[in-house]
Design an enzyme around this catalytic site. Structure first.
Site, PDB file in Angstrom:
ATOM      1  N   HIS A  15       7.478  22.914 -21.355  1.00  0.00           N
ATOM      2  CA  HIS A  15       6.699  23.495 -20.259  1.00  0.00           C
ATOM      3  C   HIS A  15       7.300  23.090 -18.909  1.00  0.00           C
ATOM      4  O   HIS A  15       7.402  21.895 -18.613  1.00  0.00           O
ATOM      5  CB  HIS A  15       5.269  22.958 -20.408  1.00  0.00           C
ATOM      6  N   ARG A  16       7.692  24.071 -18.106  1.00  0.00           N
ATOM      7  CA  ARG A  16       8.380  23.854 -16.817  1.00  0.00           C
ATOM      8  C   ARG A  16       9.624  22.974 -17.005  1.00  0.00           C
ATOM      9  O   ARG A  16       9.957  22.134 -16.172  1.00  0.00           O
ATOM     10  CB  ARG A  16       7.442  23.228 -15.773  1.00  0.00           C
ATOM     11  N   HIS A  57       6.326  26.739  -9.561  1.00  0.00           N
ATOM     12  CA  HIS A  57       5.009  26.971 -10.146  1.00  0.00           C
ATOM     13  C   HIS A  57       3.939  27.326  -9.117  1.00  0.00           C
ATOM     14  O   HIS A  57       3.260  28.347  -9.226  1.00  0.00           O
ATOM     15  CB  HIS A  57       4.550  25.738 -10.942  1.00  0.00           C
ATOM     16  N   GLU A 143       7.587  32.921 -17.046  1.00  0.00           N
ATOM     17  CA  GLU A 143       6.219  33.296 -16.661  1.00  0.00           C
ATOM     18  C   GLU A 143       6.257  33.901 -15.260  1.00  0.00           C
ATOM     19  O   GLU A 143       6.628  33.234 -14.287  1.00  0.00           O
ATOM     20  CB  GLU A 143       5.264  32.092 -16.671  1.00  0.00           C
ATOM     21  N   LYS A 145       4.487  34.745 -12.131  1.00  0.00           N
ATOM     22  CA  LYS A 145       3.237  34.349 -11.480  1.00  0.00           C
ATOM     23  C   LYS A 145       2.516  35.584 -10.926  1.00  0.00           C
ATOM     24  O   LYS A 145       3.162  36.575 -10.548  1.00  0.00           O
ATOM     25  CB  LYS A 145       3.523  33.335 -10.372  1.00  0.00           C
ATOM     26  N   ASP A 265       4.772  19.171 -22.071  1.00  0.00           N
ATOM     27  CA  ASP A 265       5.523  18.482 -21.017  1.00  0.00           C
ATOM     28  C   ASP A 265       6.384  17.375 -21.618  1.00  0.00           C
ATOM     29  O   ASP A 265       7.216  16.797 -20.928  1.00  0.00           O
ATOM     30  CB  ASP A 265       4.544  17.851 -20.008  1.00  0.00           C
TER      31      ASP A 265
HETATM   32  O1  G3P Z   1       2.832  29.262 -20.312  1.00  0.00           O
HETATM   33  C1  G3P Z   1       2.002  28.148 -20.350  1.00  0.00           C
HETATM   34  C2  G3P Z   1       1.715  27.701 -18.978  1.00  0.00           C
HETATM   35  O2  G3P Z   1       2.908  27.732 -18.274  1.00  0.00           O
HETATM   36  C3  G3P Z   1       0.678  28.431 -18.170  1.00  0.00           C
HETATM   37  O3  G3P Z   1       0.159  27.652 -17.164  1.00  0.00           O
HETATM   38  O4  G3P Z   1      -0.167  26.866 -14.914  1.00  0.00           O
HETATM   39  O5  G3P Z   1       1.449  25.719 -16.317  1.00  0.00           O
HETATM   40  O6  G3P Z   1       1.967  27.939 -15.418  1.00  0.00           O
HETATM   41  P1  G3P Z   1       0.910  27.027 -15.906  1.00  0.00           P
HETATM   42 CA    CA Z   2       3.943  28.376 -16.438  1.00  0.00          CA
END
Ligand code: G3P
Ligand code: CA
Length: 282
Positions: A15-16, A57, A143, A145, A265
């Protein structure tokens, strides 16, 4: 992207990037994720004032950069108010060194040398992030936004997909969004691009939603999904990638339940869960 959905194993999705080991949404975070064995990394994309795709993000720049020091007179830190040249002047690494958001520096898991190397880390453009992914023959979840209340809303989908096609990377990318009209647009105009559905609350009929959006995967929070939904969605040919899980016990339960992917993470922890799971099976 179809091929990864039929794999009989759970994907480790950083994630990220490996955001516990390096500043989120940077090439360092992607590099760490690759190093600790993630199958895929996830990033967030938005648009700059001059229409460039940038990996970040938040809708504002101030949590993860020194924008307030570099542009003290601007008074507003919205990503869409800054050009790419301006954003490229910012340091997206020092906050990680100062705040140690997952305690991995204090625990000695991130070394002092690594911390130093993050100082002045830039935010990558989407193109740079995709090049990194392609160079390593890797996978990425992009992703998009939700820009529905900001400039760029009508352009971002076309810009992302055009870039994927120019770089010949459609098969390496899963595009997701909380904005379902973006996903519907991709489903209708670019069915060759795999999409994943993010949702802010539990959905009563996830399979119908996925069909309607022509999406391939569902990305629920753990609390949004029941074990029987996982089995049903998978039996219908959809993937289920659960977000965002950082504790080992929950990872173990989800792997047992047969999810197709876990966002985390701490991909370094998920790698060890997945390795143990494979060893226990043999
Ligand atoms: O794709 C999972 C997650 O990235 C969604 O939430 O806020 O971390 O971008 P966020
Ligand atoms: Ca995300």
């Amino acid at each position: 992207m179809d091929s990864i959905m039929i794999l009989d194993r759970t994907l480790n999705i950083a994630h990220r990037g490996a955001s516990s080991l390096a500043p989120e949404n940077t090439l360092s975070a992607a590099r760490k994720a690759l190093e600790v064995g993630a199958d895929m990394w996830e990033l967030d994309v938005q648009m700059t004032a001059d229409g460039k795709l940038i990996v970040i993000h938040d809708s504002t720049l101030n949590r993860t950069s020194n924008v307030e020091e570099v542009f003290p007179h601007r008074g507003s830190w919205q990503v869409h108010e800054f050009t790419l040249d301006e954003i490229r002047q910012l340091d997206f690494g020092s906050w990680f060194a100062e705040q140690d958001p997952f305690g991995q520096i204090a625990a000695g898991i991130v070394s002092e040398d690594e911390v130093k190397s993050y100082i002045q880390e830039p935010a990558p453009t989407l193109e740079q992030a995709l090049h990194f992914t392609s160079e390593h023959n890797w996978l990425v979840n992009v992703e998009i936004k939700d820009l529905s209340d900001r400039p760029g809303d009508s352009q971002i989908v076309n810009k992302v997909v055009t870039l994927l096609e120019e770089l010949n990377m459609v098969d390496m990318v899963l595009v997701s969004s909380f904005n379902h009209s973006y996903l519907a647009q991709i489903g209708a105009v670019y069915p060759q691009v795999a999409t994943g559905v993010l949702h802010t609350k539990p959905h009563p009929r996830p399979a119908s939603l996925l069909r309607k959006l022509k999406a391939r995967t569902y990305h629920p929070r753990k609390s949004f999904i029941r074990l029987k939904d996982i089995a049903r969605l998978k039996s219908l040919g959809f993937g289920v990638n659960v977000r965002t899980i950082n504790d080992r016990k929950t990872m173990e339960r989800l792997v047992k339940a047969g999810v197709s992917g876990i966002f985390t993470d701490v991909p370094q922890v998920l790698t060890s869960v997945l390795t143990n799971n494979r060893q226990n099976k043999t």
